[in-house]
Motif scaffolding. Sequence first.
Motif, PDB file in Angstrom:
ATOM      1  N   ALA A 299       4.671  28.545  25.024  1.00  0.00           N
ATOM      2  CA  ALA A 299       5.460  27.389  24.576  1.00  0.00           C
ATOM      3  C   ALA A 299       6.949  27.647  24.815  1.00  0.00           C
ATOM      4  O   ALA A 299       7.687  26.752  25.252  1.00  0.00           O
ATOM      5  N   ALA A 300       7.386  28.881  24.538  1.00  0.00           N
ATOM      6  CA  ALA A 300       8.800  29.224  24.719  1.00  0.00           C
ATOM      7  C   ALA A 300       9.180  29.129  26.198  1.00  0.00           C
ATOM      8  O   ALA A 300      10.213  28.556  26.560  1.00  0.00           O
TER       9      ALA A 300
ATOM     10  N   ILE B 240      12.888  26.916  21.644  1.00  0.00           N
ATOM     11  CA  ILE B 240      12.073  25.832  21.089  1.00  0.00           C
ATOM     12  C   ILE B 240      12.911  25.048  20.074  1.00  0.00           C
ATOM     13  O   ILE B 240      13.640  25.636  19.288  1.00  0.00           O
TER      14      ILE B 240
ATOM     15  N   ARG C 156      13.968  31.302  20.979  1.00  0.00           N
ATOM     16  CA  ARG C 156      13.164  31.371  22.208  1.00  0.00           C
ATOM     17  C   ARG C 156      13.173  30.022  22.937  1.00  0.00           C
ATOM     18  O   ARG C 156      12.288  29.742  23.744  1.00  0.00           O
TER      19      ARG C 156
ATOM     20  N   VAL D 279       5.028  35.072  12.059  1.00  0.00           N
ATOM     21  CA  VAL D 279       4.635  33.661  11.991  1.00  0.00           C
ATOM     22  C   VAL D 279       3.110  33.552  12.058  1.00  0.00           C
ATOM     23  O   VAL D 279       2.490  33.892  13.058  1.00  0.00           O
ATOM     24  N   GLU D 280       2.552  33.081  10.966  1.00  0.00           N
ATOM     25  CA  GLU D 280       1.109  32.946  10.817  1.00  0.00           C
ATOM     26  C   GLU D 280       0.554  31.832  11.710  1.00  0.00           C
ATOM     27  O   GLU D 280       1.211  30.821  11.911  1.00  0.00           O
ATOM     28  N   GLY D 281      -0.625  32.038  12.250  1.00  0.00           N
ATOM     29  CA  GLY D 281      -1.354  30.915  12.845  1.00  0.00           C
ATOM     30  C   GLY D 281      -1.016  30.594  14.292  1.00  0.00           C
ATOM     31  O   GLY D 281      -1.608  29.692  14.870  1.00  0.00           O
ATOM     32  N   ILE D 282      -0.055  31.312  14.894  1.00  0.00           N
ATOM     33  CA  ILE D 282       0.197  31.076  16.316  1.00  0.00           C
ATOM     34  C   ILE D 282       0.187  32.429  17.030  1.00  0.00           C
ATOM     35  O   ILE D 282       0.842  33.367  16.595  1.00  0.00           O
TER      36      ILE D 282
ATOM     37  N   PHE E  16       2.620  31.270  21.634  1.00  0.00           N
ATOM     38  CA  PHE E  16       4.031  31.133  21.292  1.00  0.00           C
ATOM     39  C   PHE E  16       4.895  31.317  22.532  1.00  0.00           C
ATOM     40  O   PHE E  16       5.773  30.508  22.836  1.00  0.00           O
TER      41      PHE E  16
ATOM     42  N   TYR F 268      -1.640  36.900  15.753  1.00  0.00           N
ATOM     43  CA  TYR F 268      -0.588  35.997  15.306  1.00  0.00           C
ATOM     44  C   TYR F 268       0.771  36.695  15.438  1.00  0.00           C
ATOM     45  O   TYR F 268       0.882  37.897  15.228  1.00  0.00           O
ATOM     46  N   LEU F 269       1.773  35.913  15.750  1.00  0.00           N
ATOM     47  CA  LEU F 269       3.108  36.399  16.106  1.00  0.00           C
ATOM     48  C   LEU F 269       3.680  37.376  15.074  1.00  0.00           C
ATOM     49  O   LEU F 269       4.056  36.974  13.967  1.00  0.00           O
ATOM     50  N   ASN F 270       3.686  38.649  15.451  1.00  0.00           N
ATOM     51  CA  ASN F 270       4.256  39.744  14.643  1.00  0.00           C
ATOM     52  C   ASN F 270       3.548  39.999  13.316  1.00  0.00           C
ATOM     53  O   ASN F 270       3.979  40.876  12.560  1.00  0.00           O
TER      54      ASN F 270
ATOM     55  N   GLY G  94       0.527  26.399  12.191  1.00  0.00           N
ATOM     56  CA  GLY G  94       0.081  27.782  11.988  1.00  0.00           C
ATOM     57  C   GLY G  94      -0.474  27.975  10.589  1.00  0.00           C
ATOM     58  O   GLY G  94      -1.476  28.654  10.388  1.00  0.00           O
TER      59      GLY G  94
ATOM     60  N   GLU H 265      -3.866  26.595  10.520  1.00  0.00           N
ATOM     61  CA  GLU H 265      -4.768  27.173  11.525  1.00  0.00           C
ATOM     62  C   GLU H 265      -6.073  27.761  10.959  1.00  0.00           C
ATOM     63  O   GLU H 265      -7.145  27.553  11.529  1.00  0.00           O
TER      64      GLU H 265
END
Lengths: 246, 468
Positions: free
Chosen positions: A104-105, B426, B424, A93-96, A101, A140-142, B438, B441
């Motif tokens: 937030a979870a 959300i 997760r 997931v781009e940008g976080i 993440f 960014y996530l993964n 994202g 971003e």
Amino acid sequence: MTKLLEINNLHAAIDGKEIIRELNLSVNKGEVHVIMGPNGAGKSTLANVIMGYPHYTVTKGNIIFEEDDITEDRTDERAKKGIFLSFQNSEEVEGITVENFLRAAKGAITGQNISFVSFRKELMSVMSEIDFDSEYAHRYLNVGFSGGEKKKNEIVQMLVLNPKLAILDETDSGLDVDAVRAVSEGINRFRSKNNAIIIITHNTRLLSSVEPDYVHILADGRIMRTGDKSLAHEINEHGFTSLPLL
Amino acid sequence: MDRNKTQIEDINRSIYDIHDKEAAAHQVERGLSKEIVTEISRYKDEPSWMLEARLASLETYHRLGLPKWGPSLHELNMEDIITYVKPNTDMKTSWEDIPEFIKNTFDRLGIPEAEKKALSGVGAQYDSEVVYHSIKEELLRQGVIYTDMGTALIEYEDIIKEHFMKLIPPSDHKFVALHGAVWSGGSFVYVPPNTEVRLPLQSYFRVNAPGAGQFEHTLIIVDKGSKVHFIEGCSAPKYNVLNLHAGCVELYVKEGASLRYSTIENWSRNMLNLNTKRAIVDKNGSIEWVSGTFGSRITMLYPMSILKGEGARSEYVGISFASEGQTLDTGTKVVHLAPNTYSTVNSRSISKKGGKATYRSSIVVTPEARDSKSSVICESLMLDSSCRSDTIPVMDIRNDAVDIGHEAKIGRISEEAIYYIMSRGISEAEARAMIVRGFAEPIAKELPLEYAVEMNRLIDIELEGSIG
């Protein structure tokens, strides 16, 4: 013994094709279950049906979690109730960032505002325990993670979110020896009387350091046989086809 | 709801759609004629060369046709547009002196707070005229000029005459010609050599009168070795008649200077936004465009960089969000005229509910621009199957010793990614919002923090009600 998960006569299909049939499984708190089976047996499907992946349809049977029928629950509701899936292929997931993440979870699952400072401290300590470079918290996530890094990131998430039931889907595949050790240390650290783990795997690498209570053989969408640790070794030596009942 | 209150957006209609009923001090008749153009110039007491330039532009306007490409502009009828609306005040330099009805508008938009916290200077334009201008003492001591164009035309007439519509001549296209005829307001910035302006300057443009056109002119000269960041914000309340914005931005970046020009545009959905922006960059100078396009009914906007001096650079990052009834046609144009020039383009668009997002760009590398480099990335995210996204990149490369890269991607939100995030704990709505934020971003991180926060709020507000 407190019952955590109970699956009764479960049938599940994707695009009209039945993948899981007549499946029964019972998991108590404090237990580690291993589900083994050849490719295409329905292992990942089972994991995703428990997590509530909308592409699968439960056509019959139900899933009970802590005496609560969750068969119709959305994925996020199941997560909030304490189910966690370590993905075989984690999404990028781009940008976080991993840190944002996961904070937030954690906020979503606990229903609380998570303090930035204490969360960062916790995350850094978890990451160092499984030898995961803390630099990755800010990526960014993964995104661009290697197979092994993705698996470590799944374990970090498990440790931070602290679920009641963790399902680990092929968490040991694609890892080098050091990474397997780091991941199994994470699993052993997580393991407690208050939670349960289902390890889905097609080999026994992880089992040399994580001691299971039960080993199930899944084939053709059903649990064909259930035994203890020795069953895993039997398969390791002779393969799935040698087993009676198959 | 507090989270909907923002400095730079006008989507929450409860805050932004308050129509101020105060009568204008002066406004011209609807439509466009020699008499109207003359009246504007006379009323503003301009030098005669400006009136001549206006009338020449008007002739050019009549001579030129509508663009033969891009979104259809057939809805626009100049007979319905009021080209000049003077608010009921003169320009003030103290916030307290501004009439209550205008002050309230800008208070609601958060302009005075932003000024206190994060800006070196502020200009605020209400319809056709700038009503407020301020600059920090420190900048005055450094010799920085930041004032409205009307004042600049009197106090710095020579500089204005030398630069005004020289970079963007009225003959460029029909709406620049229109601008040349009826322009009013806007900001003038001059940064003397070797001066760094630490905090950004910001101009805020607000259209209030229904059926009004806004034609502000922004002229910035950054002299040798200097550095400045200029931000413009735009908004308008919603009316059921078309409003027109045809501003013009001319940027002169001298040797070794650098200018960052950021825009967060959030016009209401009845606005035709036909803005023209251009920068000319001397040796080793640098222009950075940061562009966020959220509002308007139709936008056609392609900031252009002319890399005139050796080693000049241009960086463009832009995002647009096209929703129901919107056609956002955006992109950039770069002309490499000298050796070792460098340009990057990073454009992202999001579309939903029938919105149309088009990326359009042109990269020109002349035979002289050897050893130049250009990299273009454009990505589009479509939130449902009713929207439309197009990518129209053009490259015109006239020498071999160049390094050119181009990458384009159009995609949808991955259902697997939604599932992963939901696993997760959300919610689906938040998972989608996370993915969209994202996606934006790379642009958000180029904005000053408070604007990045605003942009994310804009995205959240846009996404509300679109999930399900």
